[in-house]
Scaffold this active site. Structure first.
Site, PDB file in Angstrom:
ATOM      1  N   LYS A 270       0.872  -1.190   0.000  1.00 54.77           N
ATOM      2  CA  LYS A 270       0.000   0.000   0.000  1.00 54.77           C
ATOM      3  C   LYS A 270       0.904   1.234   0.000  1.00 54.77           C
ATOM      4  O   LYS A 270       1.786   1.363   0.836  1.00 54.77           O
ATOM      5  CB  LYS A 270      -0.918  -0.006   1.225  1.00 54.77           C
ATOM      6  CG  LYS A 270      -1.715   1.302   1.397  1.00 54.77           C
ATOM      7  CD  LYS A 270      -2.745   1.231   2.531  1.00 54.77           C
ATOM      8  CE  LYS A 270      -3.337   2.600   2.840  1.00 54.77           C
ATOM      9  NZ  LYS A 270      -4.329   2.585   3.940  1.00 54.77           N
ATOM     10  N   ASP A 275      -2.508  10.062   3.999  1.00 57.20           N
ATOM     11  CA  ASP A 275      -3.930   9.719   4.053  1.00 57.20           C
ATOM     12  C   ASP A 275      -4.661  10.713   4.953  1.00 57.20           C
ATOM     13  O   ASP A 275      -4.683  10.563   6.172  1.00 57.20           O
ATOM     14  CB  ASP A 275      -4.089   8.283   4.584  1.00 57.20           C
ATOM     15  CG  ASP A 275      -5.554   7.872   4.705  1.00 57.20           C
ATOM     16  OD1 ASP A 275      -6.423   8.599   4.173  1.00 57.20           O
ATOM     17  OD2 ASP A 275      -5.817   6.822   5.323  1.00 57.20           O
ATOM     18  N   LYS A 282     -10.163  12.984   8.261  1.00 62.20           N
ATOM     19  CA  LYS A 282      -9.834  12.490   9.597  1.00 62.20           C
ATOM     20  C   LYS A 282      -9.727  13.655  10.584  1.00 62.20           C
ATOM     21  O   LYS A 282      -9.313  14.743  10.194  1.00 62.20           O
ATOM     22  CB  LYS A 282      -8.460  11.801   9.570  1.00 62.20           C
ATOM     23  CG  LYS A 282      -8.411  10.457   8.890  1.00 62.20           C
ATOM     24  CD  LYS A 282      -6.981   9.921   8.902  1.00 62.20           C
ATOM     25  CE  LYS A 282      -6.829   8.619   8.144  1.00 62.20           C
ATOM     26  NZ  LYS A 282      -7.422   7.463   8.820  1.00 62.20           N
ATOM     27  N   ASP A 293       1.395   5.976   5.866  1.00 63.84           N
ATOM     28  CA  ASP A 293       0.449   5.112   5.158  1.00 63.84           C
ATOM     29  C   ASP A 293       1.037   4.482   3.889  1.00 63.84           C
ATOM     30  O   ASP A 293       0.349   3.811   3.138  1.00 63.84           O
ATOM     31  CB  ASP A 293      -0.835   5.895   4.853  1.00 63.84           C
ATOM     32  CG  ASP A 293      -2.074   5.021   4.941  1.00 63.84           C
ATOM     33  OD1 ASP A 293      -1.973   3.919   5.519  1.00 63.84           O
ATOM     34  OD2 ASP A 293      -3.127   5.426   4.424  1.00 63.84           O
ATOM     35  N   ASP A 352     -12.207   7.327   3.402  1.00 65.96           N
ATOM     36  CA  ASP A 352     -11.037   7.016   4.238  1.00 65.96           C
ATOM     37  C   ASP A 352     -10.676   5.526   4.177  1.00 65.96           C
ATOM     38  O   ASP A 352      -9.640   5.118   4.686  1.00 65.96           O
ATOM     39  CB  ASP A 352     -11.309   7.449   5.687  1.00 65.96           C
ATOM     40  CG  ASP A 352     -10.016   7.561   6.488  1.00 65.96           C
ATOM     41  OD1 ASP A 352      -8.934   7.495   5.875  1.00 65.96           O
ATOM     42  OD2 ASP A 352     -10.104   7.707   7.726  1.00 65.96           O
ATOM     43  N   GLU A 354      -9.483   4.004   1.739  1.00 63.11           N
ATOM     44  CA  GLU A 354      -8.952   4.224   0.395  1.00 63.11           C
ATOM     45  C   GLU A 354      -7.887   3.209  -0.005  1.00 63.11           C
ATOM     46  O   GLU A 354      -7.744   2.888  -1.181  1.00 63.11           O
ATOM     47  CB  GLU A 354      -8.356   5.644   0.311  1.00 63.11           C
ATOM     48  CG  GLU A 354      -6.920   5.826   0.863  1.00 63.11           C
ATOM     49  CD  GLU A 354      -6.750   5.466   2.326  1.00 63.11           C
ATOM     50  OE1 GLU A 354      -7.748   5.556   3.068  1.00 63.11           O
ATOM     51  OE2 GLU A 354      -5.645   5.065   2.732  1.00 63.11           O
ATOM     52  N   ARG A 356      -7.598   0.003   0.414  1.00 62.49           N
ATOM     53  CA  ARG A 356      -8.121  -1.218  -0.207  1.00 62.49           C
ATOM     54  C   ARG A 356      -8.557  -0.963  -1.656  1.00 62.49           C
ATOM     55  O   ARG A 356      -8.494  -1.863  -2.487  1.00 62.49           O
ATOM     56  CB  ARG A 356      -9.267  -1.787   0.654  1.00 62.49           C
ATOM     57  CG  ARG A 356     -10.452  -0.879   0.779  1.00 62.49           C
ATOM     58  CD  ARG A 356     -11.402  -1.293   1.907  1.00 62.49           C
ATOM     59  NE  ARG A 356     -10.913  -0.855   3.226  1.00 62.49           N
ATOM     60  CZ  ARG A 356     -11.576  -1.078   4.367  1.00 62.49           C
ATOM     61  NH1 ARG A 356     -12.701  -1.758   4.363  1.00 62.49           N
ATOM     62  NH2 ARG A 356     -11.092  -0.646   5.513  1.00 62.49           N
TER      63      ARG A 356
HETATM   64  N1  BES Z   1      -4.558   4.328   6.768  1.00 64.26           N
HETATM   65  C1  BES Z   1      -5.707   4.028   7.513  1.00 64.26           C
HETATM   66  C2  BES Z   1      -5.470   2.929   8.559  1.00 64.26           C
HETATM   67  C3  BES Z   1      -4.508   3.267   9.664  1.00 64.26           C
HETATM   68  C4  BES Z   1      -4.957   3.802  10.848  1.00 64.26           C
HETATM   69  C5  BES Z   1      -3.165   2.998   9.537  1.00 64.26           C
HETATM   70  C6  BES Z   1      -4.072   4.092  11.873  1.00 64.26           C
HETATM   71  C7  BES Z   1      -2.265   3.278  10.550  1.00 64.26           C
HETATM   72  C8  BES Z   1      -2.720   3.824  11.726  1.00 64.26           C
HETATM   73  C9  BES Z   1      -6.845   3.574   6.596  1.00 64.26           C
HETATM   74  O1  BES Z   1      -6.824   4.088   5.315  1.00 64.26           O
HETATM   75  C10 BES Z   1      -8.123   4.020   7.220  1.00 64.26           C
HETATM   76  O2  BES Z   1      -8.302   5.188   7.351  1.00 64.26           O
HETATM   77  N2  BES Z   1      -8.953   3.065   7.603  1.00 64.26           N
HETATM   78  C11 BES Z   1     -10.182   3.360   8.239  1.00 64.26           C
HETATM   79  C12 BES Z   1     -11.244   2.480   7.615  1.00 64.26           C
HETATM   80  C13 BES Z   1     -12.662   2.840   7.969  1.00 64.26           C
HETATM   81  C14 BES Z   1     -13.058   4.156   7.341  1.00 64.26           C
HETATM   82  C15 BES Z   1     -13.578   1.744   7.494  1.00 64.26           C
HETATM   83  C16 BES Z   1     -10.032   3.030   9.723  1.00 64.26           C
HETATM   84  O3  BES Z   1      -9.367   2.061  10.048  1.00 64.26           O
HETATM   85  O4  BES Z   1     -10.553   3.789  10.532  1.00 64.26           O
HETATM   86 ZN    ZN Z   2      -4.928   4.675   4.576  1.00 64.96          ZN
HETATM   87 ZN    ZN Z   3      -7.816   5.995   5.195  1.00 65.01          ZN
END
Ligand code: BES
Ligand code: ZN
Ligand code: ZN
Length: 503
Positions: A270, A275, A282, A293, A352, A354, A356
């Protein structure tokens, strides 16, 4: 760091480090074996200082000849690779504290409960190099306090062991170098660490290992610009990139070994260089660390950095869709529907989630190369941190044999991973009312599993696939052991390299 082999012990210029098991008798016997004239004084000092061989505990003897530092390993019996790495980390801590820079190691003292000189040499090199890492390029003060400039390492062993030791040492050093590159990339702020920077890094790695320049394996690279990405219909990837001014880059590295390759493997990382969450932006605490990220991409590049030197006999493809996730007038909107290069439609319910969506195209691209064994590494979900904390990656696979092989290497490497289920009960929870799949689930909870199922939707029948969610261990908030300082950890580089070597 220069390795120098010697036959004679008791040289004056270095600090001699001796690992100690957590056992009273062993400590006494070990100290007795050094034949001190004032042995009883020394032994009574051991008592007084309550030196028990606990992890990282030191007991120091200065005599007119040299300084000997006994270091506790915390282990009662046998020392394994991870004990050597951690003890090497304590060696570095001592050197930093006392500003010494020459190390003496007597192999026979270190081979406690193991006769494997290669295991010793590899893990010592890993531990020493990794512990002596600090991302200090933006700091003005105290530079000399942070790293030690290790000049020489004197190793005392049998002449017959030298070749084995050197070979394993070089491997350990190379694994550490790949890990350190990944750490640097993760630590670099997003203002510098752009998709272009990731692409440039891939080009530098390929140039240093290009086919003509070496006898061994070699690396080539292709960077696809936006036009080429469009042509390939990677519209899922592009939808995430389009909110940012930074242009997306699609990176495809290929490592070819010498001789016939035993297998063909894709490593997918990834590569979100920042992000922000996109339009579903966020809050500040959640956004603050989001330069990390691209941790999966960093791991893939770290692996490529060390591939030629560590010489696995498989063809390896490194695949990274690099972009930024930003809110703007051109950003993807919640509710939009996009298609990946396989033609599968995705409803972007949440901007968010994103990573995947970009991976949907990276995984499709890998399979289009005819590759049937894929490992992806991604800082994919906050949910995996809730489940496993910051020291375990979440591991998923559709193939038990592949899972077993990678998890074994992870364990030996000290990069802890925990397998989570691709629970069939949850398979259909990413259903969309309007598209083939939705990028978030309809049900609360199990966020990491839902994300894994989303990725699985793009894996074709017969393809072996493992997904490693490294959101926790990619970035270390508080130092977790003596050789992993705060910041980017370079998590997964050594596990993946060891796994590739084991095929
Ligand atoms: N990059 C984040 C996941 C992340 C969070 C990585 C904290 C490292 C530390 C990912 O893109 C994300 O924002 N995921 C969301 C998904 C949700 C919107 C379904 C999450 O985990 O809150
Ligand atoms: Zn992310
Ligand atoms: Zn994200």
């Amino acid at each position: 760091m220069e390795l120098i082999f010697r036959a004679e012990e008791n040289q004056e210029e270095e600090v001699l480090f001796v690992p100690v098991l957590k056992d009273d008798k062993a400590i006494t016997n070990l100290i007795k074996s050094f034949d001190y004239e004032d042995e009883s004084d020394v032994l009574s000092r051991v008592k007084k200082e309550n030196f028990l061989g606990k992890k990282g505990q030191v007991f120091v003897i200065h005599d007119d000849q040299q300084t000997i530092v006994f270091i506790g390993t915390g282990q009662a019996k046998k020392l394994a690779a991870e004990d050597f790495r951690k003890t090497a980390g304590h060696v570095i801590a001592y050197l930093k504290k006392y500003k010494a820079n020459k190390i003496g190691l007597v192999a026979k003292h270190w081979l406690k409960g193991t006769s494997d000189i290669s295991l010793l040499a590899q893990s010592l090199a890993e531990g020493l190099y990794l512990a002596n890492y600090d991302f200090d390029k933006y700091k003005k003060v105290d530079k000399e306090n942070i790293k030690v400039d290790i000049k020489e390492i004197y190793v005392y062993l049998l002449a017959s062991q030298k070749v084995k030791f050197t070979k394993a040492w070089d491997l350990g050093k190379s694994l550490a170098e790949g890990t350190i590159l990944a750490r640097d990339l993760v630590n670099e702020p997003a203002g510098i660490m752009t998709p272009q920077f990731l692409a440039d890094t891939a080009v530098i790695i390929a140039k240093a290992n290009k086919p003509a320049s070496r006898q061994g394996g070699n690396i080539t690279v292709k960077i696809l610009e936006e036009e080429a990405i469009k042509k390939l219909k990677m519209n899922a990837f592009l939808s995430i990139a389009k909110g940012s001014e930074a242009r997306p880059k699609f990176i495809h590295l290929v490592y070819k070994p010498t001789g016939k390759a035993k297998d063909k493997i894709a490593l997918v990382g990834k590569g979100l260089t920042f992000d922000s969450g996109g339009l579903n932006i966020k809050p500040w605490e959640g956004m603050y660390d989001m330069k990390i990220d691209m941790g999966g991409a960093a791991t893939v590049l770290g692996v490529f950095q060390s591939l030629v030197a560590s010489n696995p006999k498989v063809e390896v493809h490194g695949i990274i869709a690099a972009c930024e996730n930003m809110p703007s007038g051109s950003a993807v909107k919640p509710g939009d529907v996009v298609r990946n290069m396989q033609g599968k439609s995705i409803e972007i319910a949440h901007t968010d989630a994103e990573g995947r969506v970009t991976l949907a195209d990276s995984l499709a691209y890998a399979q289009k190369q005819g590759i049937t064994k894929i490992v992806d590494l991604a800082t994919l979900t906050g949910a995996v941190i809730a489940a496993l904390g910051s020291q375990y990656a979440g591991f998923f696979s559709n193939n038990d044999k592949l899972a077993k092989a990678i998890l074994k290497q992870a364990k030996d490497t000290g990069e802890t991973m925990w397998q989570l289920p691709l629970a069939p009960e949850y398979k259909d929870m990413n259903k969309s009312k309007i598209a083939d799949i939705r990028n978030i689930s309809n049900t609360k909870g199990g966020g990491s599993i839902m994300a894994a199922w989303f990725l699985n939707h793009f894996i074709e029948d017969g393809v072996e696939w493992a997904h490693i969610d490294i959101a926790g261990p990619a970035y270390i908030e508080k130092s977790i052991n003596s050789y992993t300082p705060v910041g980017g950890a370079g998590f997964g580089v050594r596990t993946i390299l060891n796994w590739l070597r084991s095929i």
